[in-house]
Design a protein around this motif. Structure first.
Motif, PDB file in Angstrom:
ATOM      1  N   SER A  68      39.292  40.258  36.291  1.00 13.88           N
ATOM      2  CA  SER A  68      39.463  41.511  37.018  1.00 13.88           C
ATOM      3  C   SER A  68      40.921  41.933  36.876  1.00 13.88           C
ATOM      4  O   SER A  68      41.757  41.164  36.403  1.00 13.88           O
ATOM      5  CB  SER A  68      39.099  41.321  38.495  1.00 13.88           C
ATOM      6  N   SER A  69      41.212  43.154  37.290  1.00 11.43           N
ATOM      7  CA  SER A  69      42.599  43.632  37.247  1.00 11.43           C
ATOM      8  C   SER A  69      42.988  44.165  38.619  1.00 11.43           C
ATOM      9  O   SER A  69      42.134  44.483  39.440  1.00 11.43           O
ATOM     10  CB  SER A  69      42.754  44.716  36.187  1.00 11.43           C
ATOM     11  N   ASP A  70      44.285  44.241  38.844  1.00  9.63           N
ATOM     12  CA  ASP A  70      44.769  44.807  40.104  1.00  9.63           C
ATOM     13  C   ASP A  70      45.467  46.137  39.846  1.00  9.63           C
ATOM     14  O   ASP A  70      45.609  46.570  38.699  1.00  9.63           O
ATOM     15  CB  ASP A  70      45.660  43.812  40.859  1.00  9.63           C
ATOM     16  N   SER A  71      45.923  46.782  40.900  1.00 11.42           N
ATOM     17  CA  SER A  71      46.523  48.112  40.788  1.00 11.42           C
ATOM     18  C   SER A  71      47.903  48.088  40.122  1.00 11.42           C
ATOM     19  O   SER A  71      48.398  49.118  39.697  1.00 11.42           O
ATOM     20  CB  SER A  71      46.622  48.753  42.174  1.00 11.42           C
ATOM     21  N   GLN A  72      48.537  46.918  39.982  1.00 10.01           N
ATOM     22  CA  GLN A  72      49.838  46.806  39.330  1.00 10.01           C
ATOM     23  C   GLN A  72      49.713  46.547  37.830  1.00 10.01           C
ATOM     24  O   GLN A  72      50.716  46.369  37.148  1.00 10.01           O
ATOM     25  CB  GLN A  72      50.665  45.671  39.954  1.00 10.01           C
ATOM     26  N   GLY A  73      48.492  46.481  37.311  1.00  4.60           N
ATOM     27  CA  GLY A  73      48.283  46.249  35.889  1.00  4.60           C
ATOM     28  C   GLY A  73      48.165  44.786  35.501  1.00  4.60           C
ATOM     29  O   GLY A  73      48.082  44.454  34.320  1.00  4.60           O
ATOM     30  N   ALA A  95      44.859  44.539  47.130  1.00  5.07           N
ATOM     31  CA  ALA A  95      46.267  44.348  47.480  1.00  5.07           C
ATOM     32  C   ALA A  95      46.453  43.202  48.472  1.00  5.07           C
ATOM     33  O   ALA A  95      47.532  42.623  48.558  1.00  5.07           O
ATOM     34  CB  ALA A  95      46.838  45.630  48.063  1.00  5.07           C
ATOM     35  N   THR A  96      45.392  42.845  49.206  1.00  4.96           N
ATOM     36  CA  THR A  96      45.497  41.794  50.214  1.00  4.96           C
ATOM     37  C   THR A  96      45.107  40.412  49.706  1.00  4.96           C
ATOM     38  O   THR A  96      45.250  39.436  50.425  1.00  4.96           O
ATOM     39  CB  THR A  96      44.630  42.142  51.437  1.00  4.96           C
ATOM     40  N   GLY A  97      44.595  40.311  48.485  1.00  5.57           N
ATOM     41  CA  GLY A  97      44.253  38.996  47.968  1.00  5.57           C
ATOM     42  C   GLY A  97      43.164  39.015  46.913  1.00  5.57           C
ATOM     43  O   GLY A  97      42.788  40.074  46.396  1.00  5.57           O
ATOM     44  N   ILE A  98      42.654  37.829  46.631  1.00 12.95           N
ATOM     45  CA  ILE A  98      41.656  37.620  45.594  1.00 12.95           C
ATOM     46  C   ILE A  98      40.482  36.874  46.215  1.00 12.95           C
ATOM     47  O   ILE A  98      40.690  35.924  46.974  1.00 12.95           O
ATOM     48  CB  ILE A  98      42.241  36.761  44.436  1.00 12.95           C
ATOM     49  N   SER A  99      39.267  37.282  45.892  1.00 13.29           N
ATOM     50  CA  SER A  99      38.072  36.573  46.343  1.00 13.29           C
ATOM     51  C   SER A  99      37.274  36.142  45.127  1.00 13.29           C
ATOM     52  O   SER A  99      37.086  36.925  44.190  1.00 13.29           O
ATOM     53  CB  SER A  99      37.216  37.453  47.252  1.00 13.29           C
ATOM     54  N   ILE A 100      36.822  34.897  45.153  1.00 16.60           N
ATOM     55  CA  ILE A 100      36.084  34.317  44.038  1.00 16.60           C
ATOM     56  C   ILE A 100      34.683  33.959  44.508  1.00 16.60           C
ATOM     57  O   ILE A 100      34.523  33.303  45.535  1.00 16.60           O
ATOM     58  CB  ILE A 100      36.801  33.056  43.509  1.00 16.60           C
ATOM     59  N   LEU A 101      33.698  34.390  43.743  1.00 17.43           N
ATOM     60  CA  LEU A 101      32.307  34.040  43.990  1.00 17.43           C
ATOM     61  C   LEU A 101      31.938  32.953  42.994  1.00 17.43           C
ATOM     62  O   LEU A 101      32.142  33.117  41.789  1.00 17.43           O
ATOM     63  CB  LEU A 101      31.414  35.271  43.802  1.00 17.43           C
ATOM     64  N   ALA A 102      31.458  31.822  43.483  1.00 15.97           N
ATOM     65  CA  ALA A 102      31.116  30.702  42.619  1.00 15.97           C
ATOM     66  C   ALA A 102      29.766  30.123  43.045  1.00 15.97           C
ATOM     67  O   ALA A 102      29.252  30.441  44.118  1.00 15.97           O
ATOM     68  CB  ALA A 102      32.197  29.627  42.698  1.00 15.97           C
ATOM     69  N   VAL A 137      32.398  29.644  38.354  1.00 10.18           N
ATOM     70  CA  VAL A 137      32.869  30.928  38.856  1.00 10.18           C
ATOM     71  C   VAL A 137      31.981  32.025  38.277  1.00 10.18           C
ATOM     72  O   VAL A 137      31.826  32.140  37.068  1.00 10.18           O
ATOM     73  CB  VAL A 137      34.348  31.164  38.493  1.00 10.18           C
ATOM     74  N   ASP A 138      31.391  32.836  39.161  1.00 15.12           N
ATOM     75  CA  ASP A 138      30.498  33.912  38.744  1.00 15.12           C
ATOM     76  C   ASP A 138      31.170  35.276  38.736  1.00 15.12           C
ATOM     77  O   ASP A 138      30.834  36.128  37.927  1.00 15.12           O
ATOM     78  CB  ASP A 138      29.271  33.964  39.668  1.00 15.12           C
ATOM     79  N   ALA A 139      32.103  35.513  39.668  1.00 11.71           N
ATOM     80  CA  ALA A 139      32.742  36.827  39.766  1.00 11.71           C
ATOM     81  C   ALA A 139      34.060  36.696  40.521  1.00 11.71           C
ATOM     82  O   ALA A 139      34.286  35.723  41.245  1.00 11.71           O
ATOM     83  CB  ALA A 139      31.821  37.811  40.485  1.00 11.71           C
ATOM     84  N   ILE A 140      34.908  37.705  40.337  1.00 14.79           N
ATOM     85  CA  ILE A 140      36.194  37.753  41.024  1.00 14.79           C
ATOM     86  C   ILE A 140      36.448  39.201  41.448  1.00 14.79           C
ATOM     87  O   ILE A 140      36.072  40.133  40.739  1.00 14.79           O
ATOM     88  CB  ILE A 140      37.337  37.229  40.125  1.00 14.79           C
ATOM     89  N   TRP A 191      43.634  39.268  36.371  1.00 10.42           N
ATOM     90  CA  TRP A 191      43.344  38.011  37.048  1.00 10.42           C
ATOM     91  C   TRP A 191      42.143  37.370  36.367  1.00 10.42           C
ATOM     92  O   TRP A 191      41.093  37.989  36.236  1.00 10.42           O
ATOM     93  CB  TRP A 191      43.055  38.258  38.522  1.00 10.42           C
ATOM     94  N   VAL A 192      42.315  36.145  35.929  1.00  6.95           N
ATOM     95  CA  VAL A 192      41.269  35.397  35.244  1.00  6.95           C
ATOM     96  C   VAL A 192      40.928  34.195  36.112  1.00  6.95           C
ATOM     97  O   VAL A 192      41.822  33.484  36.577  1.00  6.95           O
ATOM     98  CB  VAL A 192      41.755  34.933  33.851  1.00  6.95           C
ATOM     99  N   ALA A 193      39.633  33.971  36.346  1.00  6.20           N
ATOM    100  CA  ALA A 193      39.200  32.843  37.172  1.00  6.20           C
ATOM    101  C   ALA A 193      38.261  31.956  36.379  1.00  6.20           C
ATOM    102  O   ALA A 193      37.489  32.422  35.549  1.00  6.20           O
ATOM    103  CB  ALA A 193      38.512  33.350  38.439  1.00  6.20           C
ATOM    104  N   GLY A 194      38.349  30.679  36.639  1.00  9.82           N
ATOM    105  CA  GLY A 194      37.487  29.716  35.969  1.00  9.82           C
ATOM    106  C   GLY A 194      37.788  28.313  36.441  1.00  9.82           C
ATOM    107  O   GLY A 194      38.194  28.100  37.580  1.00  9.82           O
ATOM    108  N   ASN A 195      37.615  27.372  35.544  1.00 13.71           N
ATOM    109  CA  ASN A 195      37.829  25.971  35.869  1.00 13.71           C
ATOM    110  C   ASN A 195      38.732  25.334  34.826  1.00 13.71           C
ATOM    111  O   ASN A 195      38.755  25.755  33.676  1.00 13.71           O
ATOM    112  CB  ASN A 195      36.495  25.212  35.901  1.00 13.71           C
TER     113      ASN A 195
END
Length: 170
Positions: A32-37, A113-120, A106-109, A40-44
């Motif tokens: 995913s990406s944030d508003s600052q460009g 601006a307040t943080g990151i949530s990961i669905l696994a 990890v299935d989704a991210i 964010w990559v999530a995995g193991n």
């Protein structure tokens, strides 16, 4: 296993290319990406193997001086839930890890601006875990059972999250 990232412009030309390689196994399964460009990559990823530096001692006759040692672990499980923050120039700006007792996929991210949530997901069912922008992880929130399949997550600006999927439990 290494992670390969590329950004391309609308004509298909590569703007930058990045290989994430810590020397151990990594796998990325959500991005995913944030508003600052930032991306964010999530995995193991795998934790480094502790190398046994003790010298084996032989109690019997050993005229050839053969050192008998037990073989070490070939490769560790990928028990680290890992977040990589890639800046707009394609460099790894931050890496955050959380050691898990059970391996999850990890299935989704979702990023706000307040943080990151990961669905696994695990064999026992799906979970959501959130972290702030500094990589401090919160408590796991387990949702449903093994019959529940959640596949997307949305994070609002206020930090609240919505997850979507299906379940066959009654």
């Amino acid at each position: 296993a290494d992670i390969e990232l590329q950004t391309r412009d609308f004509s298909g030309a590569v703007l930058w290319s990045k290989t994430i390689d810590s020397g151990l196994d990594e796998v990325a399964t959500a991005i995913s990406s944030d508003s600052q460009g930032n991306i964010w990559v999530a995995g193991n990823s795998a934790a480094p193997i502790a190398i046994d530096t003790s010298t084996a001692t032989a109690t019997g006759l050993n005229p050839d001086g053969v050192v008998i040692e037990t073989p070490g672990q070939l490769r560790p499980d990928m028990r680290l839930l890992t977040l990589w923050k890639i800046n707009s120039q394609g460099e790894v700006a931050d890496k955050f890890t959380l050691l898990q007792s059970d391996i999850s996929l990890v299935d989704a991210i979702a990023v706000s601006a307040t943080g990151i949530s990961i669905l696994a997901s695990r064999e026992t069912g799906p979970l959501v875990i959130s972290a702030n922008q500094k990589g401090v992880f919160g408590k796991e929130l387990k949702i449903g059972t093994a019959k529940t399949k959640l596949n997307s997550i949305v994070r609002s600006i206020d930090g609240s999250i919505s997850v979507f999927g299906s379940s066959t439990e009654t």
